[in-house]
Design a protein around this motif. Structure first.
Motif, PDB file in Angstrom:
ATOM      1  N   THR A 113     -13.163   4.548   2.955  1.00  0.00           N
ATOM      2  CA  THR A 113     -12.794   3.963   1.672  1.00  0.00           C
ATOM      3  C   THR A 113     -14.027   3.359   1.008  1.00  0.00           C
ATOM      4  O   THR A 113     -15.072   3.193   1.637  1.00  0.00           O
ATOM      5  CB  THR A 113     -11.730   2.873   1.871  1.00  0.00           C
ATOM      6  OG1 THR A 113     -12.233   1.878   2.780  1.00  0.00           O
ATOM      7  CG2 THR A 113     -10.457   3.465   2.439  1.00  0.00           C
ATOM      8  N   GLN A 123     -10.594  -5.069   3.916  1.00  0.00           N
ATOM      9  CA  GLN A 123     -10.216  -4.775   5.299  1.00  0.00           C
ATOM     10  C   GLN A 123     -10.871  -5.758   6.254  1.00  0.00           C
ATOM     11  O   GLN A 123     -10.255  -6.168   7.248  1.00  0.00           O
ATOM     12  CB  GLN A 123     -10.616  -3.341   5.650  1.00  0.00           C
ATOM     13  CG  GLN A 123     -10.175  -2.895   7.032  1.00  0.00           C
ATOM     14  CD  GLN A 123      -8.678  -2.782   7.164  1.00  0.00           C
ATOM     15  OE1 GLN A 123      -7.990  -2.522   6.174  1.00  0.00           O
ATOM     16  NE2 GLN A 123      -8.161  -2.939   8.359  1.00  0.00           N
ATOM     17  N   TRP A 128       0.813  -1.216   0.000  1.00  0.00           N
ATOM     18  CA  TRP A 128       0.000   0.000   0.000  1.00  0.00           C
ATOM     19  C   TRP A 128       0.847   1.267   0.000  1.00  0.00           C
ATOM     20  O   TRP A 128       0.314   2.376   0.061  1.00  0.00           O
ATOM     21  CB  TRP A 128      -0.922   0.031   1.215  1.00  0.00           C
ATOM     22  CG  TRP A 128      -0.225  -0.163   2.525  1.00  0.00           C
ATOM     23  CD1 TRP A 128       0.017  -1.338   3.174  1.00  0.00           C
ATOM     24  CD2 TRP A 128       0.348   0.859   3.363  1.00  0.00           C
ATOM     25  NE1 TRP A 128       0.694  -1.117   4.352  1.00  0.00           N
ATOM     26  CE2 TRP A 128       0.907   0.219   4.494  1.00  0.00           C
ATOM     27  CE3 TRP A 128       0.439   2.238   3.254  1.00  0.00           C
ATOM     28  CZ2 TRP A 128       1.546   0.918   5.505  1.00  0.00           C
ATOM     29  CZ3 TRP A 128       1.081   2.943   4.269  1.00  0.00           C
ATOM     30  CH2 TRP A 128       1.621   2.280   5.377  1.00  0.00           C
ATOM     31  N   SER A 173       0.927  -1.993  12.921  1.00  0.00           N
ATOM     32  CA  SER A 173       1.947  -1.068  13.397  1.00  0.00           C
ATOM     33  C   SER A 173       2.990  -1.825  14.222  1.00  0.00           C
ATOM     34  O   SER A 173       2.638  -2.540  15.162  1.00  0.00           O
ATOM     35  CB  SER A 173       1.305   0.036  14.245  1.00  0.00           C
ATOM     36  OG  SER A 173       2.306   0.855  14.820  1.00  0.00           O
ATOM     37  N   THR A 196      -8.241   4.089   6.003  1.00  0.00           N
ATOM     38  CA  THR A 196      -8.032   5.399   5.400  1.00  0.00           C
ATOM     39  C   THR A 196      -6.551   5.705   5.188  1.00  0.00           C
ATOM     40  O   THR A 196      -6.201   6.552   4.360  1.00  0.00           O
ATOM     41  CB  THR A 196      -8.645   6.484   6.295  1.00  0.00           C
ATOM     42  OG1 THR A 196      -8.090   6.374   7.625  1.00  0.00           O
ATOM     43  CG2 THR A 196     -10.153   6.332   6.368  1.00  0.00           C
ATOM     44  N   ARG A 197      -5.683   5.004   5.891  1.00  0.00           N
ATOM     45  CA  ARG A 197      -4.232   5.187   5.711  1.00  0.00           C
ATOM     46  C   ARG A 197      -3.701   4.262   4.620  1.00  0.00           C
ATOM     47  O   ARG A 197      -2.877   4.687   3.795  1.00  0.00           O
ATOM     48  CB  ARG A 197      -3.502   4.917   7.022  1.00  0.00           C
ATOM     49  CG  ARG A 197      -1.989   5.033   6.905  1.00  0.00           C
ATOM     50  CD  ARG A 197      -1.310   4.842   8.239  1.00  0.00           C
ATOM     51  NE  ARG A 197       0.136   4.962   8.112  1.00  0.00           N
ATOM     52  CZ  ARG A 197       0.987   4.849   9.128  1.00  0.00           C
ATOM     53  NH1 ARG A 197       0.528   4.638  10.356  1.00  0.00           N
ATOM     54  NH2 ARG A 197       2.280   4.972   8.929  1.00  0.00           N
ATOM     55  N   THR A 198      -4.145   3.022   4.592  1.00  0.00           N
ATOM     56  CA  THR A 198      -3.644   2.068   3.602  1.00  0.00           C
ATOM     57  C   THR A 198      -4.405   2.136   2.293  1.00  0.00           C
ATOM     58  O   THR A 198      -3.888   1.686   1.265  1.00  0.00           O
ATOM     59  CB  THR A 198      -3.733   0.646   4.169  1.00  0.00           C
ATOM     60  OG1 THR A 198      -5.100   0.341   4.506  1.00  0.00           O
ATOM     61  CG2 THR A 198      -2.874   0.519   5.416  1.00  0.00           C
ATOM     62  N   ARG A 201      -2.605   6.177  -3.801  1.00  0.00           N
ATOM     63  CA  ARG A 201      -3.495   7.312  -3.604  1.00  0.00           C
ATOM     64  C   ARG A 201      -4.778   7.065  -4.374  1.00  0.00           C
ATOM     65  O   ARG A 201      -4.750   6.791  -5.568  1.00  0.00           O
ATOM     66  CB  ARG A 201      -2.852   8.623  -4.074  1.00  0.00           C
ATOM     67  CG  ARG A 201      -3.716   9.849  -3.807  1.00  0.00           C
ATOM     68  CD  ARG A 201      -3.053  11.104  -4.347  1.00  0.00           C
ATOM     69  NE  ARG A 201      -3.791  12.318  -4.009  1.00  0.00           N
ATOM     70  CZ  ARG A 201      -4.824  12.794  -4.681  1.00  0.00           C
ATOM     71  NH1 ARG A 201      -5.266  12.136  -5.765  1.00  0.00           N
ATOM     72  NH2 ARG A 201      -5.443  13.899  -4.306  1.00  0.00           N
ATOM     73  N   TYR A 204      -3.606  -0.989  11.030  1.00  0.00           N
ATOM     74  CA  TYR A 204      -3.740   0.331  10.422  1.00  0.00           C
ATOM     75  C   TYR A 204      -5.174   0.553   9.949  1.00  0.00           C
ATOM     76  O   TYR A 204      -5.849  -0.365   9.485  1.00  0.00           O
ATOM     77  CB  TYR A 204      -2.802   0.467   9.236  1.00  0.00           C
ATOM     78  CG  TYR A 204      -1.341   0.615   9.620  1.00  0.00           C
ATOM     79  CD1 TYR A 204      -0.945   1.483  10.631  1.00  0.00           C
ATOM     80  CD2 TYR A 204      -0.358  -0.113   8.953  1.00  0.00           C
ATOM     81  CE1 TYR A 204       0.382   1.619  10.974  1.00  0.00           C
ATOM     82  CE2 TYR A 204       0.974   0.019   9.298  1.00  0.00           C
ATOM     83  CZ  TYR A 204       1.343   0.889  10.310  1.00  0.00           C
ATOM     84  OH  TYR A 204       2.650   1.028  10.660  1.00  0.00           O
ATOM     85  N   ASP A 205      -5.605   1.804  10.062  1.00  0.00           N
ATOM     86  CA  ASP A 205      -6.932   2.167   9.585  1.00  0.00           C
ATOM     87  C   ASP A 205      -6.955   2.128   8.055  1.00  0.00           C
ATOM     88  O   ASP A 205      -5.967   2.479   7.400  1.00  0.00           O
ATOM     89  CB  ASP A 205      -7.290   3.568  10.079  1.00  0.00           C
ATOM     90  CG  ASP A 205      -8.762   3.861   9.909  1.00  0.00           C
ATOM     91  OD1 ASP A 205      -9.118   4.554   8.934  1.00  0.00           O
ATOM     92  OD2 ASP A 205      -9.552   3.412  10.752  1.00  0.00           O
ATOM     93  N   GLN A 265     -13.720  10.323   3.954  1.00  0.00           N
ATOM     94  CA  GLN A 265     -13.605   9.831   5.321  1.00  0.00           C
ATOM     95  C   GLN A 265     -13.597   8.309   5.388  1.00  0.00           C
ATOM     96  O   GLN A 265     -13.075   7.734   6.337  1.00  0.00           O
ATOM     97  CB  GLN A 265     -14.750  10.385   6.177  1.00  0.00           C
ATOM     98  CG  GLN A 265     -14.758  11.895   6.289  1.00  0.00           C
ATOM     99  CD  GLN A 265     -13.507  12.431   6.957  1.00  0.00           C
ATOM    100  OE1 GLN A 265     -12.998  11.851   7.907  1.00  0.00           O
ATOM    101  NE2 GLN A 265     -12.986  13.541   6.453  1.00  0.00           N
TER     102      GLN A 265
END
Length: 245
Positions: free
Chosen positions: A110, A167, A94, A148, A158-160, A98, A155-156, A108
């Motif tokens: 995915t 997910q 990941w 982490s 929204t970060r990956t 983007r 990880y959330d 907010q």
């Protein structure tokens, strides 16, 4: 001389026939080869070349199918292959992803899923875009990329950038791997103090000592002053007369 010229004309007309031109313009030919025409200067023993296109080899398609089947049965082998190293290097799958969105602020949440039947969105998530990246509880190297290393928290999305469908599979695979002992998990340390369990704690107070009983004396002082109703006693005796001695 005239007969010789007529032979040359017939040869040129056969070469430039509509059937010949349609074969040259055919779009399904993966590779066009040069056509060598017959000329009077050429040797009479030289044959006319009619090989116009070549088909892909069957061995290459078979090797690709074997690679996909191998990664499907053993998805952890893909992370050690040269193909993975050439594509991702030392970065996670990941890294650098983007999602397509308007403006500089991402959504907010995915997307729900990247693949709906046979339709794939324009910019699928890092897992959906690579068919060789398969989520499995034994694929530890892939699961560690979404945890982490400092806190052990997943990880959330929204970060990956992983879609919510993948997910959910990630959370289930990580939980299964931890239950099987393939992934470590940290248990919070709690210090137990003796004063928390003592009777002298302010929230509990001191418990009075039990009273000393003598034989024939009731535990509660008011228990000996209760007198039963004679009618109720007679009714109970009548019901259980056969069992009383």
């Amino acid at each position: 001389m005239a007969a010789h010229m007529r032979g040359i004309g017939r040869a040129l007309r056969s070469v430039t026939s509509p059937r010949f031109r349609s074969l040259l313009r055919h779009k399904s030919c993966p590779q066009k080869l040069p056509v060598r025409l017959w000329t009077p200067a050429a040797s009479a023993l030289t044959p006319l070349s009619h090989s116009f296109c070549t088909s892909p080899s069957v061995t290459d398609a078979g090797e690709a199918a074997d690679v996909l089947a191998r990664y499907k049965d053993r998805p952890w082998d893909y992370l050690e292959s040269e193909e993975y190293i050439e594509r991702y290097g030392t970065n996670p799958v990941w890294g650098g992803y983007r999602r397509n969105h308007k403006g500089g602020i991402p959504p907010q949440k995915t997307r729900k899923t990247c693949i709906r039947g046979d339709k794939i969105c324009g910019n699928p998530c890092p897992i959906c875009r690579d068919p060789n990246v398969i989520i499995h509880y034994q694929n530890v190297k892939l699961l560690e990329q979404f945890i982490s290393p400092y806190t052990g928290i997943v990880y959330d999305p929204t970060r990956t950038g992983v879609c919510r469908k993948q997910q959910k599979k990630l959370n289930e695979a990580i939980s299964t791997a931890q239950n099987h002992g393939l992934l470590p998990f940290q248990i919070p340390h709690v210090e137990f103090l003796g004063e928390d369990y003592s009777n002298s704690h302010d929230a509990v107070g001191s418990t009075p000592p039990p009273p000393c009983l003598t034989p024939g004396e009731a535990w509660y002082t008011w228990y000996g002053t209760i007198e039963p109703d004679e009618k109720e006693v007679a009714k109970v005796k009548k019901i259980y007369k056969a069992y009383l001695k």
